[in-house]
Motif scaffolding. Structure first.
Motif, mmCIF file in Angstrom:
data_model
loop_
_atom_site.group_PDB
_atom_site.id
_atom_site.type_symbol
_atom_site.label_atom_id
_atom_site.label_comp_id
_atom_site.label_asym_id
_atom_site.label_seq_id
_atom_site.Cartn_x
_atom_site.Cartn_y
_atom_site.Cartn_z
ATOM 1 N N ALA A 64 69.164 28.625 50.312
ATOM 2 C CA ALA A 64 69.481 28.763 48.894
ATOM 3 C C ALA A 64 70.957 28.761 48.505
ATOM 4 C CB ALA A 64 67.839 29.432 48.080
ATOM 5 N N HIS A 65 71.019 29.948 48.506
ATOM 6 C CA HIS A 65 72.746 30.606 47.481
ATOM 7 C C HIS A 65 73.885 29.173 48.296
ATOM 8 C CE1 HIS A 65 75.940 33.391 48.218
ATOM 9 N NE2 HIS A 65 76.188 33.101 46.497
ATOM 10 N N ARG A 66 73.556 28.926 49.140
ATOM 11 C CA ARG A 66 74.919 28.192 49.427
ATOM 12 C C ARG A 66 74.261 26.741 49.316
ATOM 13 N NH1 ARG A 66 75.342 27.321 56.129
ATOM 14 N NH2 ARG A 66 77.678 25.026 56.258
ATOM 15 N N LEU A 67 73.586 26.438 48.953
ATOM 16 C CA LEU A 67 72.921 25.237 47.780
ATOM 17 C C LEU A 67 73.038 25.398 46.644
ATOM 18 C CD1 LEU A 67 71.570 22.527 48.736
ATOM 19 C CD2 LEU A 67 70.066 23.121 47.752
ATOM 20 N N ALA A 121 64.358 36.113 43.496
ATOM 21 C CA ALA A 121 63.300 35.047 43.621
ATOM 22 C C ALA A 121 64.259 34.009 42.901
ATOM 23 C CB ALA A 121 62.590 36.047 42.976
ATOM 24 N N GLU A 122 65.126 34.157 42.062
ATOM 25 C CA GLU A 122 65.747 33.540 41.079
ATOM 26 C C GLU A 122 66.395 31.988 42.396
ATOM 27 O OE1 GLU A 122 66.765 30.718 37.971
ATOM 28 O OE2 GLU A 122 65.214 32.435 38.621
ATOM 29 N N LEU A 123 66.922 32.739 43.264
ATOM 30 C CA LEU A 123 67.780 31.618 44.235
ATOM 31 C C LEU A 123 66.665 30.375 44.564
ATOM 32 C CD1 LEU A 123 69.721 35.008 46.308
ATOM 33 C CD2 LEU A 123 71.195 32.453 45.363
ATOM 34 N N LEU A 124 65.705 30.689 45.268
ATOM 35 C CA LEU A 124 64.847 29.546 45.460
ATOM 36 C C LEU A 124 64.553 28.968 44.522
ATOM 37 C CD1 LEU A 124 62.863 32.518 48.122
ATOM 38 C CD2 LEU A 124 63.814 31.277 48.837
ATOM 39 N N LEU A 125 63.565 29.289 43.359
ATOM 40 C CA LEU A 125 63.091 28.512 42.574
ATOM 41 C C LEU A 125 64.080 27.490 41.723
ATOM 42 C CD1 LEU A 125 60.985 27.750 40.699
ATOM 43 C CD2 LEU A 125 61.542 29.834 39.167
ATOM 44 N N ARG A 126 65.337 28.035 41.397
ATOM 45 C CA ARG A 126 66.752 27.493 40.889
ATOM 46 C C ARG A 126 67.205 26.335 42.430
ATOM 47 N NH1 ARG A 126 70.289 27.531 36.418
ATOM 48 N NH2 ARG A 126 69.280 30.092 36.082
ATOM 49 N N ALA A 127 67.592 26.076 43.583
ATOM 50 C CA ALA A 127 67.276 25.559 44.311
ATOM 51 C C ALA A 127 66.217 24.460 45.008
ATOM 52 C CB ALA A 127 67.683 26.432 45.888
ATOM 53 N N HIS A 128 64.888 24.894 44.600
ATOM 54 C CA HIS A 128 64.047 24.065 44.164
ATOM 55 C C HIS A 128 64.178 22.871 43.042
ATOM 56 C CE1 HIS A 128 59.186 22.980 43.779
ATOM 57 N NE2 HIS A 128 59.697 22.435 44.759
ATOM 58 N N GLU A 129 64.180 23.798 41.972
ATOM 59 C CA GLU A 129 64.454 22.611 40.811
ATOM 60 C C GLU A 129 65.805 21.719 40.823
ATOM 61 O OE1 GLU A 129 62.810 26.035 37.599
ATOM 62 O OE2 GLU A 129 64.603 25.708 38.032
ATOM 63 N N LEU A 130 66.980 22.158 42.060
ATOM 64 C CA LEU A 130 68.081 21.348 41.551
ATOM 65 C C LEU A 130 67.836 20.261 42.267
ATOM 66 C CD1 LEU A 130 71.062 21.281 41.984
ATOM 67 C CD2 LEU A 130 70.971 22.764 43.586
ATOM 68 N N LEU A 131 66.822 20.489 44.113
ATOM 69 C CA LEU A 131 66.269 19.241 44.747
ATOM 70 C C LEU A 131 65.692 18.288 43.565
ATOM 71 C CD1 LEU A 131 66.452 20.906 47.947
ATOM 72 C CD2 LEU A 131 68.169 19.591 47.087
ATOM 73 N N ARG A 132 64.529 19.263 42.877
ATOM 74 C CA ARG A 132 63.552 18.138 42.476
ATOM 75 C C ARG A 132 63.793 17.206 41.066
ATOM 76 N NH1 ARG A 132 60.089 21.755 38.738
ATOM 77 N NH2 ARG A 132 61.827 21.525 37.316
ATOM 78 N N ASP A 133 64.755 17.547 40.811
ATOM 79 C CA ASP A 133 65.569 16.896 39.248
ATOM 80 C C ASP A 133 66.716 16.409 39.480
ATOM 81 O OD1 ASP A 133 63.715 18.709 38.159
ATOM 82 O OD2 ASP A 133 64.526 20.213 37.541
ATOM 83 N N ASN A 134 66.994 16.189 40.867
ATOM 84 C CA ASN A 134 68.302 15.626 41.178
ATOM 85 C C ASN A 134 67.877 14.591 42.278
ATOM 86 O OD1 ASN A 134 70.791 16.809 38.934
ATOM 87 N ND2 ASN A 134 69.922 17.968 40.031
ATOM 88 N N ALA A 135 67.519 13.752 41.712
ATOM 89 C CA ALA A 135 66.755 12.649 42.827
ATOM 90 C C ALA A 135 68.041 12.383 43.956
ATOM 91 C CB ALA A 135 66.497 11.522 42.289
ATOM 92 N N ASP A 136 69.411 11.683 43.252
ATOM 93 C CA ASP A 136 70.450 11.732 44.496
ATOM 94 C C ASP A 136 71.200 12.637 44.955
ATOM 95 O OD1 ASP A 136 70.589 8.994 42.956
ATOM 96 O OD2 ASP A 136 72.610 9.475 41.776
ATOM 97 N N LEU A 137 70.805 13.444 44.373
ATOM 98 C CA LEU A 137 71.171 15.192 45.756
ATOM 99 C C LEU A 137 70.159 15.420 46.724
ATOM 100 C CD1 LEU A 137 72.913 17.057 45.298
ATOM 101 C CD2 LEU A 137 72.148 18.771 44.577
ATOM 102 N N LEU A 138 68.477 14.976 46.683
ATOM 103 C CA LEU A 138 67.418 15.127 47.049
ATOM 104 C C LEU A 138 67.838 13.810 47.971
ATOM 105 C CD1 LEU A 138 64.993 16.491 48.102
ATOM 106 C CD2 LEU A 138 64.021 15.192 46.495
ATOM 107 N N GLU A 139 68.267 12.933 47.918
ATOM 108 C CA GLU A 139 68.880 12.476 49.286
ATOM 109 C C GLU A 139 69.539 12.739 50.014
ATOM 110 O OE1 GLU A 139 68.700 7.107 49.331
ATOM 111 O OE2 GLU A 139 68.995 7.999 47.257
ATOM 112 N N PHE A 140 70.634 12.733 49.397
ATOM 113 C CA PHE A 140 71.637 13.323 50.516
ATOM 114 C C PHE A 140 71.640 14.136 51.185
ATOM 115 C CE2 PHE A 140 74.973 15.860 51.090
ATOM 116 C CZ PHE A 140 76.331 15.284 52.119
#
Length: 720
Positions: free
Chosen positions: A94-97, A190-209
């Motif tokens: 998650a930190h790497r992401l 705990a924020e690392l995991l939550l923020r990484a999840h939100e990053l993918l959830r809220d950025n469709a292009d990034l999630l698809e990548f």
């Protein structure tokens, strides 16, 4: 293509898992069944046979050590580097992401990761800034609350206001904490995991990548995942069915820190096109140990079901020892370890496993008395634990006001309103005038102006030590320790600490009272010191002696939770008593009781060759003498797997010792922890069984009617 090296070392079930087609796969890997081998060979198979690039593979573990081991074994198997493969812990990945996509994650490029201690310091400053009383709103409890919310994927803005004062205040602190972190560019674990999840959830292009990049996703110890971790995995594999998880529902023992055993069961609903493969051949333990462990865990209802087996033979019977008390238990265990070593065994192959950290003291003491090196694995020795050091510091100040180290340790523990400036002023006076901190504190009160709050706090502290010293006159040693625990505020401090950590610290303080009660410094007292000073010297010596280093041959002491993933030729599972293991808090809660039973299963399956189970007929616990019943887990072991052992009397049997219970008797109508139904009271859980024949009765906790005793000959209970 020669794939001999990939599948030849595997048994049939392992081979099925490694070569399974690309679909969602759940591998139920029993204890000692070779799960790491399966994961490594699965990834190697995908690279070498399926032609998947290491760049397209993601592997998630729970520790950096496990990640390093997996990478090294994979490179040895493939004979080339896999440096482009993403392999690491949930937090590490998650930190790497977030580092790669800080802007999209709404973080500064220079964001800093806080460890647990850093996070606690931020919360303490926040509590002070909000003028909250730390005794009512302990920072550690707030830290626990915030992390628990994040583990469930909940921001402060997601919480609904209620009329509950506690919830409303916690929510206010959570909001303020989020503002500080956002403003300062700080990220907790705990924020690392939550923020990484939100990053993918809220950025469709990034999630698809990342969905297209990671063609195969692997997870180790899946039963230990929490809500946000599983949600993160589901995002990455949504619509792909490319998730390969290895776990064991029977070894899910971390519910208290957010792990959700439900994830294993939910996996089958979330991935309908899945395959379940069970690894049941055990390469660690003997047949008798496995038969007993299988029988114990089979009592649990919330499990998918599997039966461990081995082709290595039945081995020795499990040894059961009924000790007179906790002293006799420790003597017995240490005596057996000495015999093991005398017969050529290594000390490092012997482990003492216990449910509560407070149980370690008796064994530490006996090991030291016999000159046997030991190591407390994954924790501190008894007299090195913070709560014990705090209590001892009060005792030392009572004996010697000029003990600066003790003064510094407890002047603000528990917090009493003394700020950093006042403490710095005391240090400065002590340095300038070459006096002790105690004398400097008195000088400060006389010579320098202070805020009313700081002055009252300092006066209160000095008066507390004087009062404790006066009241201690004429008391027995253990009574002095008990008085300090109570009047210092330490007990109240740890009562307010949320979760098992606070309970564990209270248990350790109780065990310190027991240590003082049993202390005999007569033979050591050549200087005619008082008993308190002798005890304090004894504590210092025990804190710094006989602790082995990792590379040394020393006996291993650890909690059952710390033992997961380890194995030893000789294992002692101690304190097998109702109220201790299973714990008192779990006795009337089916979910917690089943987790305790899984913990017992984990402990039993650590043993490779010999397993000893011990319980005490009487035990001093929580400051009181008790006569506990043997653990229900003992009664769940088949009679043919156990042999009762005896030892020459090393400790006097207590006069009021309870009559031992026949653990092998199988005549009860119902088992402890069993769910039953009653025509009037509804569904309940069996808490206790007493009597025989027509007089047999049961104590049952009914969901609606509460706890009731019923005569079984009349109750007409139905097993559910």
């Amino acid at each position: 293509m020669d794939i001999t090296s990939l599948i030849d070392p595997l048994n049939d079930a392992q081979r099925a898992a490694v070569t399974a087609p690309n679909q969602a796969v759940l591998v139920l890997a029993g204890a000692g069944s070779g799960k790491t081998r399966v994961l490594v060979h699965r990834i190697a198979w995908q690279i070498q046979v399926e032609g998947i690039s290491a760049h397209g593979i993601l592997a998630v573990t729970f520790t950096n050590k496990a990640a390093r081991e997996m990478r090294n074994r994979l490179e040895d198997l493939l004979e080339h580097s896999v440096h482009t493969m993403w392999i690491g812990t949930f937090h590490g990945l998650a930190h790497r992401l977030l580092r790669r996509h800080a802007k999209q994650a709404k973080l500064p490029d220079t964001f800093q990761v806080m460890d647990s201690a850093d996070q606690l310091r931020v919360i303490k400053r926040l509590v002070a800034g909000m003028n909250l009383d730390e005794t009512k709103w302990p920072p550690k409890q707030i830290q626990w609350y915030i992390n628990a919310q994040k583990d469930e994927g909940k921001r402060a803005k997601h919480q609904l206001e209620t009329g509950d004062v506690f919830q409303r205040q916690m929510l206010a602190v959570y909001r303020a904490y989020e503002e500080i972190c956002d403003r300062s560019g700080l990220v907790d674990f705990a924020e690392l995991l939550l923020r990484a999840h939100e990053l993918l959830r809220d950025n469709a292009d990034l999630l698809e990548f990342y969905q297209q990049r990671f063609l195969r996703v692997h997870v180790d110890e899946f039963q230990d995942t929490n809500t946000i971790q599983y949600a993160w995995l589901r995002l990455l594999t949504d619509g792909k069915d490319n998730l390969f998880v290895v776990g064991d529902d029977d070894q899910s023992i971390y519910g208290w820190r957010g792990a959700r055993i439900e994830n294993i069961f939910s996996f089958q609903q979330h991935y309908p096109n899945h395959q379940v493969i069970k690894l049941e051949q055990n390469y660690r333990s003997t047949g008798n140990i496995l038969k007993a462990a299988n029988k114990v865990i089979s009592v649990n209802e919330a499990r998918m079901g599997k039966e461990l087996w081995t082709d290595a033979g039945e081995g020795e019977l499990i040894s059961l020892y009924a000790a007179f008390n906790e002293l006799d238990e420790a003597y017995f265990v240490v005596d057996r370890i000495k015999a093991w070593v005398n017969e050529g065994g290594l000390r490092s192959d012997a482990a003492i496993l216990y449910r509560s950290n407070a149980q370690s003291r008796q064994f530490e003491e006996k090991l030291m008395a016999t000159g046997t090196p030991y190591r407390v694995y994954g924790g501190l020795r008894f007299f090195e634990r913070a709560e014990i050091k705090n209590a001892l510091a009060y005792l030392r100040l009572m004996s010697n006001r000029d003990d600066d180290a003790s003064f510094e340790r407890v002047i603000n523990t528990p917090t009493r309103g003394l700020g950093a400036k006042a403490i710095d002023d005391i240090r400065l006076i002590a340095k300038d005038q070459s006096m002790s901190l105690w004398s400097a504190a008195i000088t400060l009160l006389k010579q320098k102006p202070m805020t009313p709050r700081a002055k009252n706090a300092l006066v209160g502290f000095l008066e507390l030590i004087d009062r404790l010293s006066t009241q201690a006159e004429g008391l027995e040693l253990h009574e002095k320790v008990q008085m300090v625990n109570e009047q210092s505020g330490l007990i109240e401090l740890y009562k307010n600490e949320k979760g098992d950590r606070g309970e564990e610290k209270l248990e350790n303080l109780d065990e310190l009272i027991n240590a003082a009660r049993l202390f005999d410094g007569g033979q050591e007292n050549e200087e005619n010191l008082n008993e308190l000073d002798l005890f304090l010297a004894h504590a210092s010596l025990e804190a710094g002696d006989m602790q082995g280093e990792e590379f040394e041959d020393c006996v291993q002491l650890m909690t059952l939770h710390s033992a997961k993933g380890l194995e030893f030729k000789l294992v002692f599972l101690v304190g097998m008593e109702e109220g201790l293991f299973p714990s008192q808090q779990s006795s009337d809660d089916i979910a917690r009781l089943e987790e305790e039973r899984r913990l017992c299963y984990v402990g039993m399956t650590r043993a490779m060759r010999q397993l000893y189970l011990t319980y005490a007929e009487s035990r001093r616990i929580y400051g009181k003498e008790s006569y506990p019943r043997p653990s229900r887990f003992l009664r769940e072991i088949p009679a043919e797997c156990i042999q009762e052992v005896r030892m020459r009397a090393t400790v006097s049997r207590p006069q009021a010792t309870a009559k031992p219970i026949d653990l092998i008797a199988q005549g009860r109508q119902f088992k402890l922890g069993q769910r039953v139904g009653h025509s009037k009271f509804g569904e309940g859980v069996v808490l206790q069984m007493e009597g025989e024949g027509a007089q047999e009765r049961a104590q049952i906790n009914f969901k609606q009617a509460g706890v009731k005793w019923l005569m079984l000959s009349y109750a007409q209970l139905e097993a559910l």
